[in-house]
Design a protein around this motif. Structure first.
Motif, mmCIF file in Angstrom:
data_model
loop_
_atom_site.group_PDB
_atom_site.id
_atom_site.type_symbol
_atom_site.label_atom_id
_atom_site.label_comp_id
_atom_site.label_asym_id
_atom_site.label_seq_id
_atom_site.Cartn_x
_atom_site.Cartn_y
_atom_site.Cartn_z
ATOM 1 N N ASP A 353 -29.860 -22.513 -11.617
ATOM 2 C CA ASP A 353 -28.852 -22.441 -10.723
ATOM 3 C C ASP A 353 -28.665 -20.885 -10.561
ATOM 4 O O ASP A 353 -29.070 -20.071 -11.319
ATOM 5 C CB ASP A 353 -27.510 -23.148 -11.176
ATOM 6 C CG ASP A 353 -26.470 -23.079 -10.250
ATOM 7 O OD1 ASP A 353 -26.691 -22.900 -8.819
ATOM 8 O OD2 ASP A 353 -25.407 -23.628 -10.624
ATOM 9 N N MET A 354 -28.005 -20.685 -9.489
ATOM 10 C CA MET A 354 -27.552 -19.194 -9.291
ATOM 11 C C MET A 354 -26.335 -18.724 -9.355
ATOM 12 O O MET A 354 -25.426 -19.448 -8.825
ATOM 13 C CB MET A 354 -28.153 -18.815 -7.875
ATOM 14 C CG MET A 354 -29.495 -18.809 -7.632
ATOM 15 S SD MET A 354 -30.564 -17.357 -8.316
ATOM 16 C CE MET A 354 -30.134 -15.968 -7.332
ATOM 17 N N GLY A 355 -25.814 -17.836 -10.012
ATOM 18 C CA GLY A 355 -24.523 -17.082 -10.254
ATOM 19 C C GLY A 355 -24.333 -16.255 -8.976
ATOM 20 O O GLY A 355 -24.648 -14.778 -9.377
ATOM 21 N N TYR A 356 -23.841 -16.335 -7.850
ATOM 22 C CA TYR A 356 -23.770 -15.605 -6.842
ATOM 23 C C TYR A 356 -23.015 -14.701 -6.532
ATOM 24 O O TYR A 356 -22.991 -13.577 -6.249
ATOM 25 C CB TYR A 356 -23.823 -16.367 -5.513
ATOM 26 C CG TYR A 356 -24.990 -17.138 -5.213
ATOM 27 C CD1 TYR A 356 -26.087 -16.552 -4.670
ATOM 28 C CD2 TYR A 356 -25.175 -18.597 -5.051
ATOM 29 C CE1 TYR A 356 -27.525 -17.162 -4.320
ATOM 30 C CE2 TYR A 356 -26.234 -19.069 -4.715
ATOM 31 C CZ TYR A 356 -27.218 -18.408 -4.410
ATOM 32 O OH TYR A 356 -28.580 -19.215 -4.024
ATOM 33 N N LYS A 362 -16.792 -13.435 -14.962
ATOM 34 C CA LYS A 362 -16.462 -14.579 -14.198
ATOM 35 C C LYS A 362 -17.736 -15.288 -14.005
ATOM 36 O O LYS A 362 -17.818 -16.699 -13.973
ATOM 37 C CB LYS A 362 -15.770 -14.402 -12.732
ATOM 38 C CG LYS A 362 -14.611 -13.984 -12.935
ATOM 39 C CD LYS A 362 -13.902 -13.691 -11.506
ATOM 40 C CE LYS A 362 -12.499 -13.455 -11.522
ATOM 41 N NZ LYS A 362 -11.861 -12.940 -10.090
ATOM 42 N N ARG A 363 -18.899 -14.861 -13.736
ATOM 43 C CA ARG A 363 -20.060 -15.465 -13.440
ATOM 44 C C ARG A 363 -20.539 -16.280 -14.875
ATOM 45 O O ARG A 363 -21.019 -17.114 -15.002
ATOM 46 C CB ARG A 363 -21.217 -14.758 -13.010
ATOM 47 C CG ARG A 363 -20.867 -14.031 -11.627
ATOM 48 C CD ARG A 363 -22.155 -13.594 -11.161
ATOM 49 N NE ARG A 363 -21.752 -12.289 -10.036
ATOM 50 C CZ ARG A 363 -22.788 -11.901 -9.078
ATOM 51 N NH1 ARG A 363 -23.995 -12.125 -9.087
ATOM 52 N NH2 ARG A 363 -22.293 -10.802 -8.639
ATOM 53 N N LEU A 364 -20.389 -15.492 -15.850
ATOM 54 C CA LEU A 364 -20.776 -15.947 -17.369
ATOM 55 C C LEU A 364 -19.798 -17.299 -17.709
ATOM 56 O O LEU A 364 -20.138 -18.334 -18.099
ATOM 57 C CB LEU A 364 -20.613 -15.162 -18.113
ATOM 58 C CG LEU A 364 -21.972 -13.813 -18.581
ATOM 59 C CD1 LEU A 364 -21.255 -12.793 -19.353
ATOM 60 C CD2 LEU A 364 -23.229 -14.507 -18.664
ATOM 61 N N ALA A 365 -18.492 -17.062 -17.293
ATOM 62 C CA ALA A 365 -17.823 -18.322 -17.506
ATOM 63 C C ALA A 365 -18.065 -19.411 -16.676
ATOM 64 O O ALA A 365 -17.912 -20.740 -17.248
ATOM 65 C CB ALA A 365 -16.219 -17.776 -17.132
ATOM 66 N N ARG A 366 -18.445 -19.172 -15.399
ATOM 67 C CA ARG A 366 -19.038 -20.417 -14.670
ATOM 68 C C ARG A 366 -20.262 -20.868 -15.391
ATOM 69 O O ARG A 366 -20.370 -22.109 -15.164
ATOM 70 C CB ARG A 366 -19.043 -19.912 -13.232
ATOM 71 C CG ARG A 366 -18.042 -19.788 -12.413
ATOM 72 C CD ARG A 366 -18.055 -19.776 -10.858
ATOM 73 N NE ARG A 366 -18.924 -18.519 -10.609
ATOM 74 C CZ ARG A 366 -18.260 -17.491 -10.269
ATOM 75 N NH1 ARG A 366 -16.706 -17.663 -9.973
ATOM 76 N NH2 ARG A 366 -18.815 -16.398 -9.655
ATOM 77 N N ALA A 367 -21.126 -20.089 -15.587
ATOM 78 C CA ALA A 367 -22.350 -20.577 -16.511
ATOM 79 C C ALA A 367 -22.058 -21.502 -17.711
ATOM 80 O O ALA A 367 -22.770 -22.468 -18.044
ATOM 81 C CB ALA A 367 -23.165 -19.537 -16.639
#
Length: 414
Positions: A353-356, A362-367
């Motif tokens: 998946d891509m963390g856009y 925040k991107r690490l949290a979504r990952a």
């Protein structure tokens, strides 16, 4: 547009629910294949007579529940309310009689205009199996054994019980019809309107009435099992002996009839007490006269269908999906190399998946919320050195990997 809602009796199957939905269907398809069934699917809609001629003029499906409309060519069309009639039509339309016996598995949406409630929708989904061209009891045993195998594999076997009955052959039912009508004659005015109609056309179906008054009357009605001829009794005994030999537990339920008119001999249901009023999870039976009813050659058949939504309610939660690797490009200049890394990893078999957007936290949290097993971070510093930062989400450890070696490095670690 914000006020728009799904049509009553339909629902959106969102990601978690769909993963569970697919798990049930895929497990059933895999086990059906192991039992020698081939997957096929008839159209979602058919000419109305495919269903009206086969399901029976006294069935609730035909009289109350079918989605029927005239198309722009003036033909009467019906959205399929079940699979069996469509598969039987396909068997005849494609000249498959020469290839019988045949074993089919099907899955997909069906449509019935019922009162929506828990476990009952107007668009719902079924898995379905049919055996065509086998007159003997071994087919009945095989389809029930497959059903038990699927329910066991899904982990719900402990919460269901198998109930079955015999509806006998046409000769047995014809002889029993007179006995039943004699009993019902004195109750005609006490029966519900639907049951008075059934009394004239198919009185056996009154056993299937949901009306409390009808049920009280039928509780003392003579039973078909006491009026079977020798052929019907021997057939049912063979089915029971086969289930005994396979260690499949059952309860003979002498008042069990199925909701469609085309059944004969074996009728069965797997029922549960865990779903409230909608206790039937999987049900089916033998329909030896169906092909002739549709204008084809006599061809015996037996099958069953199970509701995917009800099975989903029993399972509750979806199995975990495959854990992704999340690629996070930091800055516009990192976007193209990140897309290339994701592309190469996907082609190597990884789920990526891509963390856009958002800052790195925040991107690490979504990952983390996506249950990623690893994160690959590409920033300006990393790009200048031809590397990316690989973060193991299990251990929290980080290491730099060469962009040129990403596929080989992740193959070693994930």
């Amino acid at each position: 547009m914000a006020d728009l809602q799904p049509v009553r009796g339909t629902h959106d199957i969102l990601a978690d629910d769909f993963r569970l939905h697919r798990h049930i269907c895929d497990r059933a398809a895999a086990l059906a294949a192991r039992h020698g069934f081939q997957e096929m699917t008839p159209p979602i809609f058919e000419f109305t007579e495919v269903f009206s001629r086969t399901l029976g003029e006294t069935s609730d499906v035909v009289t109350k529940e079918m989605y029927t409309f005239d198309d722009r060519g003036g033909d009467s069309i019906t959205l399929r309310p079940e699979f069996t009639a469509g598969i039987a039509r396909a068997f005849m339309s494609n000249g498959l009689a020469q290839e019988a016996p045949l074993k089919f598995f099907a899955r997909g949406p069906v449509f019935r205009h019922e009162r929506p409630q828990k476990g009952r929708l107007r668009q719902f989904h079924q898995i379905d199996v049919e055996i065509l061209g086998v007159p003997g009891a071994q087919a009945d045993i095989e389809v029930i054994a497959l059903a038990a195998h699927i329910l066991d594999d899904l982990g719900v076997a402990k919460d269901v019980r198998l109930e079955l009955n015999t509806l006998g052959d046409p000769e047995s039912r014809q002889a029993y019809r007179g006995v039943l009508l004699d009993y019902l004659a004195k109750y005609r005015n006490d029966l519900s309107e639907d049951s008075r109609t059934r009394m004239d056309k198919n009185p056996l179906r009154i056993f299937d009435s949901k009306d409390k008054g009808d049920q009280d009357i039928m509780s003392s009605a003579p039973l078909l099992q006491d009026h079977l001829n020798d052929t019907s009794r021997a057939f049912f005994d063979e089915v029971l002996a086969g289930l005994d030999a396979l260690g499949i537990a059952y309860e003979v339920q002498p008042r069990l009839v199925r909701g469609l008119d085309y059944y004969s001999h074996t009728a069965f249901e797997f029922v549960t007490g865990t779903l409230g009023a909608q206790g039937t999870v999987l049900a089916g039976g033998r329909y030896d006269g169906l092909m002739e009813q549709m204008g084809g050659r006599p061809t015996p058949g037996i099958g069953w269908a199970a509701g995917v939504e009800r099975l989903s309610m029993m399972l509750g939660t979806a199995p975990a999906g495959e854990r992704p690797i999340v690629v996070i490009p930091m800055g516009d200049e990192a976007m193209a190399p990140a897309m290339k890394a994701a592309h190469d990893l996907r082609r190597a078999g990884h789920t990526v998946d891509m963390g856009y957007s958002g800052n790195l936290k925040k991107r690490l949290a979504r990952a983390n919320k996506a249950n990623a097993k690893a994160v690959l971070i590409l920033g300006s510093d990393e790009l200048a050195r031809g590397v990316a930062t690989l973060r193991n989400m299990e251990t929290g450890t980080q290491a730099e990997v060469k962009l040129s070696d990403i596929v080989e490095t992740l193959k070693l670690h994930f």
